[in-house]
Scaffold this motif. Structure first.
Motif: not given
Length: 181
Positions: A166-170, A143-164
């Motif tokens: 446990k019980d967290s999504t990257e 949520e902290m980065f939503e504005t920058h993600i939108k402003n720079y038109n970053f494209s979500e390419t992966q959703i990784l569960k437990d990557y870094y």
């Protein structure tokens, strides 16, 4: 509460002139520069359990080699209420032939919403030579980065569960993570 900033200075840690560094460290009474940078970011161990090891065993040695593969950009700001420079932002970058990544980007809570983050992103893009670097954001900070993600038109390419952690999504933007962490 936000402090009013008069001026910002963006510095690449591997290129800081001794005068600038000396002036900053003198005001940080007794703290080593590496420890000061780490302490500014150490709460990231909540989202990234191996953060301390990565910072001291991967980032710092590569910065000290000055080979250009890693860079730390710091933001020092002149604040109206203080006569000295204050560390207000930091970015850790990775730039290799196969990966251009913003590994970490942080603006101190008291200095957010004053344009420092946007300026720091621009400095990252300049160093990495791309406006679409890979960046990963944990679910607890997304949520902290939503504005920058939108402003720079970053494209979500992966959703990784437990990557870094446990019980967290990257969430990965603008590319794909390899097994290298």
């Amino acid at each position: 509460m936000s402090a009013v900033i008069r001026n910002n200075l963006f510095l690449k840690v591997s290129e800081i002139e001794p005068e600038q560094l000396r002036s900053y460290i003198i005001n940080e009474v007794g703290e080593k520069a590496k420890d000061k940078l780490y302490n500014y970011l150490k709460d990231l161990t909540e989202s990234y359990p191996e953060f301390e090891k990565w910072f001291f065993d991967a980032v710092i040695p590569e910065i000290e080699m000055k080979n250009g593969n890693r860079q730390i950009i710091i933001v020092l700001s002149e604040v109206e209420a203080k006569p000295s420079l204050v560390l207000t932002g930091i970015a850790i970058l990775k730039k290799t032939d196969t990966e251009k990544k913003i590994c970490t980007i942080r603006i101190h809570d008291n200095f957010r919403n004053q344009g420092i983050g946007s300026e720091l992103f621009e400095k990252c893009f300049e160093y990495l030579e791309t406006r679409k670097p890979i960046i990963t954001i944990s679910s607890d900070r997304k949520e902290m980065f939503e504005t920058h993600i939108k402003n720079y038109n970053f494209s979500e390419t992966q959703i990784l569960k437990d990557y870094y952690k446990k019980d967290s999504t990257e969430y990965v933007y603008n590319g794909y993570l390899t097994d290298e962490r």
